[in-house]
Write a protein that holds these residues in place. Structure first.
Motif, PDB file in Angstrom:
ATOM      1  N   ILE A   1     -43.252  -1.899  14.914  1.00 10.31           N
ATOM      2  CA  ILE A   1     -44.497  -1.153  15.069  1.00 10.31           C
ATOM      3  C   ILE A   1     -44.260   0.269  14.553  1.00 10.31           C
ATOM      4  CG2 ILE A   1     -46.192  -0.259  16.713  1.00 10.31           C
ATOM      5  CD1 ILE A   1     -45.297  -2.586  18.590  1.00 10.31           C
ATOM      6  N   VAL A   2     -45.124   0.731  13.668  1.00 14.00           N
ATOM      7  CA  VAL A   2     -45.035   2.096  13.127  1.00 14.00           C
ATOM      8  C   VAL A   2     -46.011   2.986  13.887  1.00 14.00           C
ATOM      9  CG1 VAL A   2     -45.716   3.483  11.117  1.00 14.00           C
ATOM     10  CG2 VAL A   2     -44.204   1.516  10.821  1.00 14.00           C
ATOM     11  N   SER A   3     -45.594   4.218  14.198  1.00 12.23           N
ATOM     12  CA  SER A   3     -46.518   5.155  14.845  1.00 12.23           C
ATOM     13  C   SER A   3     -46.272   6.569  14.342  1.00 12.23           C
ATOM     14  CB  SER A   3     -46.354   5.118  16.379  1.00 12.23           C
ATOM     15  OG  SER A   3     -45.281   5.949  16.788  1.00 12.23           O
ATOM     16  N   SER A   4     -47.265   7.422  14.537  1.00  5.69           N
ATOM     17  CA  SER A   4     -47.108   8.834  14.162  1.00  5.69           C
ATOM     18  C   SER A   4     -46.735   9.688  15.377  1.00  5.69           C
ATOM     19  CB  SER A   4     -48.383   9.372  13.498  1.00  5.69           C
ATOM     20  OG  SER A   4     -49.522   9.157  14.297  1.00  5.69           O
ATOM     21  N   TYR A   5     -46.107   9.053  16.374  1.00  6.88           N
ATOM     22  CA  TYR A   5     -45.559   9.827  17.493  1.00  6.88           C
ATOM     23  C   TYR A   5     -44.624  10.921  16.970  1.00  6.88           C
ATOM     24  CZ  TYR A   5     -42.608  11.005  21.511  1.00  6.88           C
ATOM     25  OH  TYR A   5     -41.915  11.697  22.482  1.00  6.88           O
ATOM     26  N   VAL A   6     -43.918  10.618  15.889  1.00  2.00           N
ATOM     27  CA  VAL A   6     -42.978  11.574  15.312  1.00  2.00           C
ATOM     28  C   VAL A   6     -43.666  12.890  14.944  1.00  2.00           C
ATOM     29  CG1 VAL A   6     -43.266  10.654  12.977  1.00  2.00           C
ATOM     30  CG2 VAL A   6     -41.173  11.849  13.571  1.00  2.00           C
ATOM     31  N   SER A   7     -44.976  12.843  14.637  1.00  2.00           N
ATOM     32  CA  SER A   7     -45.713  14.046  14.238  1.00  2.00           C
ATOM     33  C   SER A   7     -46.332  14.790  15.420  1.00  2.00           C
ATOM     34  CB  SER A   7     -46.839  13.666  13.263  1.00  2.00           C
ATOM     35  OG  SER A   7     -46.304  13.164  12.066  1.00  2.00           O
ATOM     36  N   ALA A   8     -46.410  14.147  16.568  1.00  2.00           N
ATOM     37  CA  ALA A   8     -47.093  14.742  17.725  1.00  2.00           C
ATOM     38  C   ALA A   8     -46.412  16.039  18.144  1.00  2.00           C
ATOM     39  CB  ALA A   8     -47.109  13.752  18.882  1.00  2.00           C
ATOM     40  N   ASP A   9     -47.217  17.070  18.371  1.00  2.00           N
ATOM     41  CA  ASP A   9     -46.754  18.393  18.815  1.00  2.00           C
ATOM     42  C   ASP A   9     -45.966  19.138  17.737  1.00  2.00           C
ATOM     43  OD1 ASP A   9     -47.760  17.924  21.476  1.00  2.00           O
ATOM     44  OD2 ASP A   9     -46.009  16.652  21.811  1.00  2.00           O
ATOM     45  N   VAL A  10     -45.871  18.558  16.543  1.00  2.00           N
ATOM     46  CA  VAL A  10     -45.158  19.190  15.440  1.00  2.00           C
ATOM     47  C   VAL A  10     -46.125  19.575  14.328  1.00  2.00           C
ATOM     48  CG1 VAL A  10     -43.472  18.794  13.610  1.00  2.00           C
ATOM     49  CG2 VAL A  10     -42.964  18.062  15.938  1.00  2.00           C
ATOM     50  N   PHE A  11     -47.025  18.637  13.968  1.00  2.00           N
ATOM     51  CA  PHE A  11     -48.055  18.893  12.970  1.00  2.00           C
ATOM     52  C   PHE A  11     -49.427  18.793  13.636  1.00  2.00           C
ATOM     53  CE2 PHE A  11     -44.497  16.866  10.559  1.00  2.00           C
ATOM     54  CZ  PHE A  11     -44.073  18.023   9.935  1.00  2.00           C
ATOM     55  N   ASP A  12     -50.487  19.086  12.888  1.00  2.00           N
ATOM     56  CA  ASP A  12     -51.826  19.045  13.448  1.00  2.00           C
ATOM     57  C   ASP A  12     -52.123  17.678  14.052  1.00  2.00           C
ATOM     58  OD1 ASP A  12     -52.357  21.637  12.777  1.00  2.00           O
ATOM     59  OD2 ASP A  12     -53.391  21.167  10.904  1.00  2.00           O
ATOM     60  N   MET A  13     -52.915  17.687  15.145  1.00  2.00           N
ATOM     61  CA  MET A  13     -53.182  16.460  15.876  1.00  2.00           C
ATOM     62  C   MET A  13     -54.663  16.338  16.197  1.00  2.00           C
ATOM     63  SD  MET A  13     -50.083  16.762  18.651  1.00  2.00           S
ATOM     64  CE  MET A  13     -50.585  15.267  19.516  1.00  2.00           C
ATOM     65  N   THR A  14     -55.156  15.105  16.332  1.00  2.00           N
ATOM     66  CA  THR A  14     -56.470  14.858  16.912  1.00  2.00           C
ATOM     67  C   THR A  14     -56.470  15.422  18.326  1.00  2.00           C
ATOM     68  OG1 THR A  14     -56.840  12.890  15.562  1.00  2.00           O
ATOM     69  CG2 THR A  14     -58.072  13.034  17.616  1.00  2.00           C
TER      70      THR A  14
END
Length: 485
Positions: free
Chosen positions: A74-87
């Motif tokens: 399963i792929v997720s963008s958890y890696v981007s959370a709190d690091v790059f812009d988020m919904t």
């Protein structure tokens, strides 16, 4: 990619230092020295059948080694959370709760992503859940293996229904011909908390981020991105790095689809120790963007050599590739791309298999150079290697030229010149972050309107933490605006 590689599936690309350390110990017991990262945020390594049998029961985390290629991570963008812009409503914990709801290993490729980030591809899966503006609801973009084109599920999916919807689709999908039939059958099988789609998903075009080095995260924390050119991660280094994380209360390590990893929540007090640790291992954390934004087949020395050749050509010709991503593919029939520009290596004709023949390549780019369009355009076919640098440089220039066609309303020339004259724009020479007095720096409690010269001497770059002395005044070019009267 070497299809004989075994895999360990890290759901959503997320692991804990304890779990990763346990995995490394298991791989060391099998005589492994290195591990690869896969494009679906998993771990890959060569393993013989007898070695696999020796590893049964060693892991204290009950980690499964997957040899069957039909199972998917399963792929997720958890890696981007709190690091790059988020919904606005999407938090890192939301990903973790959803991922934990999967009590089965999927056979379909599942992506769970935020459209506000660019690091993780939105549509490289077969079931692509993309966050909507409605809190806890997701669009579902579907392209089942037997379908020629993708389609959107007719309703939004509730966060906590994602595992159940995914499992139900897996159970029924093989004979389904279109999304209407799929929706009808799934609705008959399960009760879900769906929501009406009020507007179609519009994915904004975003510049590809810089995802390496030590960067600020909030006021007193940092995130670290580490990248290896050859995607061969030394197990001993990873093991000691996990120990550092455990000793300093760092709970998660995230694999990216670009064969790198990101660690978030590093306390400011830990930074000197971490920098010493990286220095002792000789880790370079400031690679050129010319070479970072590449997607290559795993354990493919020819693809790596081609990339080095192309990057060297870019560097020698001072070509900018900022915002672009590149991919190399050895299988033109297997369209699993998610880069702006793709170099496809053509298969050698059967009639000349016994002879040494120079390979030829096709060059493709996605519509508007945005992989999220899912549409690739052929730019050149059957090209010799020596012609590739020139073609890619042409595409780089075409990319920057088309950026001028942004339909966003622009200022008049007079107002632009007035603003540029009065604005005092300063740029960090380390990571190119801009300080603009009109915006200030809210993270550092610098109010809008504060002149750069009036910033305290302790001011540092909000991204890479470089000191104030590393900023230089820059002149923005008026011709970068599309002037309208």
């Amino acid at each position: 990619m070497n299809d004989n590689l075994h895999r360990i599936l890290l759901k959503g690309g997320v692991t804990s230092p304890g779990e990763l350390k346990d995995i490394i110990s298991m791989l060391e017991a099998a005589g492994q020295k290195q591990v690869y990262f896969g494009s679906r945020q998993d771990l890959l390594f060569p393993l013989k059948e007898d070695e696999e049998e020796q590893l049964e029961g060693i892991s204290t985390f009950n980690t499964d080694i997957i040899s069957d290629r039909q199972y998917q991570n399963i792929v997720s963008s958890y890696v981007s959370a709190d690091v790059f812009d988020m919904t606005y409503w999407l938090k890192g914990s939301t990903y973790l709760y959803i991922i934990e709801g999967f009590d089965f290993i999927p056979k379909l490729k599942i992506n769970i992503t935020d459209p506000k980030q660019r690091l993780v591809p939105l549509f490289s899966g077969e079931l692509n859940f993309v966050a909507s503006e409605n809190e806890d609801y997701w669009y579902l973009n579907i392209k089942l293996p037997q379908w020629n084109t993708a389609a959107y599920y007719p309703v939004l999916i509730y966060s906590w229904d994602i595992p159940l919807v995914s499992k139900t689709i897996e159970d029924v999908y093989e004979d389904i011909t279109d999304v209407e039939e799929l929706f009808f059958i799934v609705n008959k099988r399960i009760d879900t908390n769906n929501k009406t789609i009020e507007k179609e998903l519009v994915v904004p075009y975003l510049t590809f981020p810089y995802y390496e080095g030590m960067n600020r995260m909030g006021i007193d924390q940092y995130w670290l991105g580490l990248y290896w050119r050859n995607n061969r991660y030394d197990l001993l280094f990873l093991k000691e790095f996990c120990s550092f994380c455990l000793d300093n209360g760092i709970g998660k390590i995230c694999i990216t689809p670009w064969k790198s990893f990101i660690v978030k929540g590093i306390k400011q007090s830990c930074r000197p120790e971490l920098e010493r640790f990286l220095g002792q291992w000789g880790i370079n954390v400031r690679h050129s963007q010319l070479e970072m934004n590449w997607h290559l087949p795993v354990d493919d020395l020819d693809a790596l050599a081609l990339k080095k050749f192309l990057v060297r050509s870019f560097d020698q010709n001072d070509i900018s590739t900022y915002g672009l991503t590149f991919g190399i593919s050895n299988n033109p029939k297997k369209q699993t791309h998610f880069a702006s520009i793709i170099i496809e290596k053509n298969s050698q004709p059967t009639i000349v298999k016994e002879f040494e023949v120079r390979p030829t390549y096709n060059v493709l780019h996605c519509e508007n150079f945005d992989p999220n369009t899912q549409t690739y355009i052929t730019y050149a076919q059957d090209i010799d290697k020596i012609e590739l640098p020139g073609l890619l440089m042409e595409l780089s220039k075409a990319y920057f030229k088309q950026l001028k066609n942004d339909p966003t309303p622009k200022l008049t020339q007079t107002k632009v010149e007035q603003q540029l004259e009065s604005r005092g724009i300063y740029q960090c020479t380390q990571c190119f972050t801009i300080y603009d007095k009109l915006a200030g720096d809210s993270k550092a409690n610098i109010e809008a309107g504060t002149l750069f010269k009036n910033l305290p001497n302790t001011y540092s770059c909000p991204v890479c933490d470089a000191s104030k002395s590393h900023f230089e005044k820059v002149q923005l070019q008026v011709d970068s605006f599309e002037i309208k009267g």
